[in-house]
Enzyme design. Structure first.
Site, PDB file in Angstrom:
ATOM      1  N   HIS A  12       0.804  -1.225   0.000  1.00 40.23           N
ATOM      2  CA  HIS A  12       0.000   0.000   0.000  1.00 40.23           C
ATOM      3  C   HIS A  12       0.831   1.266   0.000  1.00 40.23           C
ATOM      4  CE1 HIS A  12      -3.083  -2.925   1.062  1.00 40.23           C
ATOM      5  NE2 HIS A  12      -3.949  -2.047   0.599  1.00 40.23           N
ATOM      6  N   GLY A  13       2.114   1.128   0.314  1.00 41.97           N
ATOM      7  CA  GLY A  13       2.939   2.316   0.291  1.00 41.97           C
ATOM      8  C   GLY A  13       4.257   2.055   0.988  1.00 41.97           C
TER       9      GLY A  13
END
Lengths: 464, 394
Positions: A320-321
């Site tokens: 997600h990051g």
């Protein structure tokens, strides 16, 4: 380009639909590919080269594996090369800044680093490409010999930049042959309008509430205000993401593709395990298929199983990051899932359903606290406000004002995240088709009005 | 529970669903075509009165503009700026918001009785201290000059009961107290209108769609400034309606109440009042014998009827008996206030620090100014960043 923009709605979409349905069947894939590349290049004229490289590389790996049929060792080499190269590209663009930053901080060195802009959709299309080469390796699918069709699979604009992560196996046949009727086209339009409404009418507006409260979070924030903040974020991220998935699915259907469902009323989940069967299903499915099961899944010793879960969920978090809070968020879910499996066990399913839902949504919301802020200090402030550790009051005028002016919106968000709402829509279509048509039209008009308002930009002469 | 369909009903439901989907598909195509055709028929507009800005035209297509993203972003702006019936769509959105219970847009509240109220903003401490230090230093360096400080409360303060319940619209009152106490200890004469305004017919003091006070508000302010300024009001005034189609800046800023039309009045004195001449140095010393620029009636911002809007420097000359000269440092609240002041000073030098780039001290020396009046609305004063510079030029 994004779907929720005026440009997409009144220029790009009419143009691609018009050409797509005018040209003979043989040319339809070419039209879709050309428009998809244009769609990507609109915001990323440079990174399109990277995507084309990724397409070409994975295409060639597929052909190479076919040639090495019967030579298991050589095939494995192709697979490893493919995985390494795909992960290196993703790693270089997405994670090198994070890595260098942490090395610098840990070893007190100063490796210079030039932060690159993250190529749009790279996490999605890299995972799609990997699903193709891995499934080819396991002979689950045939090798694609048409560069055009393979390029279309990777770059198809409906799911290109925000998913769902469509596995090649799911649309293998559709790349060759698709049937579109007014009924299937119309159902695609209806899904698209619902998705657009989720994004524009719900997510964007409840996001304003989050953006109002979030910067003011601190010792003075009342408990109710802090909860309004995380509730609004909870709804914003759901309607934003699932709205985008719905738009992708609807657009896919307009062009004859059947993409897998990506969200199934996750906030009605009865446990965290259940939540992850309902949230971003194409991502959790990908990790299950290509990481969890190859690691042995649950058919291993319990200690190994726990390690497997933690590995899978750390990776899910990092997907997600590139930041510690996403890793933390992933681990948090790994631990909750282990807890449910090994501690709560079957006793849990004996407690009332209402409590199960409340337990699930509570931990999901706390999860969003970790997810919403990349700064660990902010996370701590947020958590302390939520639980009154600042000796902040329970309720204040700010909370009353925010609650009052957002009440209708909050109720709409609650209602629209329930399965009953989808059933109601279906029933309306079955009973009163004209009313259903009118409702969808009103939603579309409201979406356009709200999108245009975003560009409302009065010049205020009295303020320089 | 849902009613249990018989088989017959189920079949009907399926047929209806298919019917809906077919209609939806066709209707979607029709909507796209209608929007597309409307877009082609509609000619590009250059200017939006509602937003008071030039609209984006077609972007220029070059390799550079495409690669650096300028072409893309301009085209997106172009498409939405030139959208058919753009203003009507904007109204659809704000009406939907109001229906949903929303009472705030772009920092503007939709209050009771249709008042748009702008929230009060504090500047950061550093800017605030700079400004107040400059003001007090200037006062101590000019002890022989009479100095007055008129800080006008804004609608959000005086009409705070019109705000939506629990709305957080900033702390203007507290800010004004704080500023007044600093100016007072610097020896400046304060003119605090809050008590008077609270007791007056409050709704008449401010426009509903604009951030300014009305001429009635300015007149009441003037009447209550006379004793502080040491003048005796001599002339009776009559209000004259000069526009009934004013839609102000707060409507533009928020997109709410953009069809509301308001009145603007000019208060005119009787014949005994000496006539003034206004000199505009920035327009080659153009002279006018009226405060009112009636040509501005054609424009969107009709508040600019007063002096034609803000000017870096204006001089108002009036053949009075005594030879008083006053410097006014001001924002646009002063524009409808100055006409009341004119008959009592032979020279009024009006400087708007936001636009003035000359040296203030030189101006004071040249014009032999004896008095200074600061005239600001609380909100503009709070956010002002030009006063500190002009006062501390030395």
């Amino acid at each position: 380009m994004i779907f929720s923009s005026i440009l997409f709605l009144i220029v790009f979409l009419p143009a691609v639909l018009l050409l797509y349905f005018l040209v003979p069947d043989k040319v339809k894939n070419i039209i879709l590919l050309v428009f998809s590349l244009f769609f990507y290049a609109w915001g990323e004229p440079v990174y399109i080269v990277l995507m084309l490289f990724s397409i070409s590389f994975n295409f060639v790996i597929g052909l190479e594996m076919e040639q090495r049929q019967g030579n298991a060792a050589m095939r494995k080499k192709s697979l490893i090369l493919a995985i390494v190269v795909n992960l290196l590209i993703l790693g270089f663009f997405k994670y090198s800044g994070f890595l260098v930053g942490n090395v610098n901080a840990l070893l007190h060195v100063n490796i210079p680093f030039h932060e690159l802009a993250l190529p749009i959709g790279i996490s999605f299309y890299t995972f799609q490409a990997m699903s193709y080469v891995i499934d080819v390796y396991y002979d689950r699918i045939g090798v694609q010999h048409s560069y055009l069709k393979f390029a279309l699979y990777i770059s198809m604009f409906p799911q290109l930049i925000a998913g769902p992560i469509v596995r090649y196996i799911d649309i293998e046949g559709q790349l060759d042959h698709r049937t579109i009727t007014w009924t299937s086209f119309g159902s695609g339009c209806a899904v698209f309008i619902k998705g657009l409404s989720k994004k524009v009418l719900l997510a964007n507006n409840i996001g304003l509430l989050y953006n109002t409260i979030q910067p003011t979070l601190g010792a003075k924030t009342s408990i109710v205000t802090a909860w309004l903040c995380i509730i609004s974020y909870t709804f914003q991220i759901y309607f934003d993401f699932s709205g985008y998935s719905d738009m992708a699915i609807g657009l896919g259907r307009m062009f004859g593709f059947d993409f897998p469902e990506n969200f199934h009323f996750p906030y009605q989940a009865k446990s965290i395990t259940d939540f992850w069967r309902r949230w971003h299903m194409s991502l959790s499915g990908w990790f299950r298929e290509y990481v969890y099961i190859p690691l042995g899944g649950n058919r291993v010793h319990w200690a190994r199983h726990i390690v497997n879960l933690l590995v899978v969920w750390s990776l899910t978090g990092l997907w997600h990051g590139a930041s510690w809070n996403f890793l933390l968020w992933g681990m948090y879910y790994g631990i909750l899932l282990i807890f449910e499996k090994y501690v709560l066990g079957s006793i849990y399913y004996g407690i009332p359903k209402v409590l199960q839902t409340m337990y699930s949504i509570f931990f999901v919301m706390i999860g969003w606290v970790l997810f919403s802020s990349t700064n660990l200090g902010d996370i701590s402030v947020f958590l302390r406000s939520l639980f009154g550790f600042h000796n902040n009051g329970f309720f204040d005028g700010t909370a009353a004002y925010l609650l009052k002016t957002n009440l209708v919106l909050l109720i709409a968000c609650i209602v629209c995240s329930r399965e009953q709402m989808a059933k109601w829509f279906r029933r309306l279509q079955g009973r009163k088709p004209v009313a259903a048509l009118a409702l969808h039209t009103v939603l579309l008009i409201l979406c356009i009005a709200f999108l245009l308002f975003d560009t409302y930009n009065p010049f205020l002469y009295f303020r320089f | 529970m849902r009613p249990n369909y018989s088989n017959k009903h189920k079949g009907l439901g399926k047929r209806n669903t298919k019917k809906f989907m077919r209609m939806m598909g066709m209707f979607f195509v029709v909507i796209l075509i209608v929007l597309f055709v409307a877009r082609i028929i509609k000619k590009d507009s250059e200017y939006s009165a509602m937003e008071n800005r030039v609209l984006q035209g077609k972007a220029e297509l070059t390799v550079d503009s495409v690669m650096n993203g300028q072409y893309e972003s301009q085209t997106e702006t172009y498409i939405s700026d030139q959208f058919p019936l753009r203003n009507a769509w904007i109204r659809v959105k704000t009406s939907a918001d109001i229906l949903m219970g929303k009472r705030e847009e772009n920092g503007v509240f939709l209050g009771k009785s249709g008042f748009l109220l702008e929230d009060f903003e504090n500047a950061d401490d550093k800017k605030e201290n700079e400004k107040m230090d400059a003001l007090t230093t200037f006062a101590s360096e000019h002890p022989d000059m009479k100095q007055y400080f008129l800080l006008a409360p804004t609608a959000v303060n005086v009409l705070d009961e019109k705000l939506p319940a629990f709305a957080d619209a900033g702390e203007e009152n507290a800010y004004m107290d704080q500023v007044f106490s600093k100016t007072q200890s610097a020896g400046i004469t304060n003119i605090d209108l809050r008590e008077t305004f609270e007791k007056a017919d409050k709704e008449s003091l401010y426009y509903k769609t604009d951030h300014h006070w009305t001429t009635a508000g300015a007149y009441l302010a003037f009447q209550n400034s006379c004793s502080a300024l040491g003048i005796t009001a001599n002339y009776p005034y009559e209000p004259y309606l000069i526009s009934n189609t004013f839609n102000g800046s707060l409507a533009s800023k928020s997109g709410m109440r953009t069809t509301k039309k308001e009145n603007i009045y000019a208060y005119l004195p009787d014949d005994t009042c000496p006539e003034s001449l206004v000199v505009y140095p920035e327009e080659d010393d153009a002279k006018r014998n009226s405060f009112y620029h009636m040509d501005k009636l054609e424009e969107k911002d009709k508040y600019t009827i007063f002096f034609g809007g803000n000017h870096s420097l204006m001089k108002i000359e009036t053949p009075t008996e005594d030879n008083k000269k006053i410097l006014v440092l001001k924002d646009s609240y002063a524009n409808c206030f100055l006409p009341f002041l004119a008959p009592y000073y032979r020279h009024i030098i009006v400087v708007d620090p936001r636009y003035y780039d000359g040296n203030l001290q030189t101006l004071i020396d040249e014009e032999q100014v004896q008095e200074i009046l600061y005239l600001y609305s609380a909100n503009t004063f709070s956010l002002d960043t030009s006063l500190a510079g002009i006062l501390s030029q030395g």
